[in-house]
Design a protein around this motif. Sequence first.
Motif, mmCIF file in Angstrom:
data_model
loop_
_atom_site.group_PDB
_atom_site.id
_atom_site.type_symbol
_atom_site.label_atom_id
_atom_site.label_comp_id
_atom_site.label_asym_id
_atom_site.label_seq_id
_atom_site.Cartn_x
_atom_site.Cartn_y
_atom_site.Cartn_z
ATOM 1 N N UNK A 1 1.132 -1.466 0.141
ATOM 2 C CA UNK A 1 0.113 -0.055 -0.017
ATOM 3 C C UNK A 1 0.496 1.024 0.079
ATOM 4 N N UNK A 2 0.885 2.190 0.222
ATOM 5 C CA UNK A 2 1.119 3.688 -0.267
ATOM 6 C C UNK A 2 1.165 4.133 1.023
ATOM 7 N N UNK A 3 2.051 5.394 1.555
ATOM 8 C CA UNK A 3 2.509 5.253 2.537
ATOM 9 C C UNK A 3 0.544 6.467 3.119
ATOM 10 N N UNK A 4 0.415 7.568 1.556
ATOM 11 C CA UNK A 4 -0.195 8.429 2.179
ATOM 12 C C UNK A 4 -1.512 7.295 2.524
ATOM 13 N N UNK A 5 -1.995 6.151 2.528
ATOM 14 C CA UNK A 5 -2.951 5.150 2.468
ATOM 15 C C UNK A 5 -2.551 4.619 3.800
ATOM 16 N N UNK A 6 -1.410 4.827 4.589
ATOM 17 C CA UNK A 6 -0.920 4.333 5.826
ATOM 18 C C UNK A 6 -1.934 5.402 6.446
ATOM 19 N N UNK A 7 -1.163 6.444 6.093
ATOM 20 C CA UNK A 7 -1.848 8.076 7.126
ATOM 21 C C UNK A 7 -2.859 7.990 7.242
ATOM 22 N N UNK A 8 -3.593 7.586 6.072
ATOM 23 C CA UNK A 8 -4.554 7.870 5.401
ATOM 24 C C UNK A 8 -5.958 6.905 6.752
ATOM 25 N N UNK A 9 -4.980 6.047 6.379
ATOM 26 C CA UNK A 9 -5.956 5.073 7.011
ATOM 27 C C UNK A 9 -6.025 4.775 9.220
#
Length: 113
Positions: free
Chosen positions: A55-63
């Motif tokens: 997954x992207x780091x952006x997805x990680x921070x969004x989650x």
Amino acid sequence: MSDIGVEIFPLPGIPAHRPGRKPRTRAVIVAACRAFMQTGALQPPMQACCDRAGRSIRTGFEAFGTIEALRLEAADDPATREAVVERVLGCERAALSAEALDRLVRVLVTGAA
């Protein structure tokens, strides 16, 4: 108040929202973080967890919002918690109460007291 209902139609060419995607995304990122923690990396970076999860780091921070939130959720797993305590304390863990062990794990994975 009007009795007229509003109907929403999907836009052509845009995929419809798939329910259940966010929980799966969170689960794979948490699993990646747990894998790092269980092998001794007690504070894995978000980038490494997301890379391992695909997954992207952006997805990680969004989650999760913050890396600390991810690490705390990963450390909430009994097997991960036990691996962290074993790595740090070894056989000395019997000397601490469950509450003290919880605080220790929290400090170890977040880096904050």
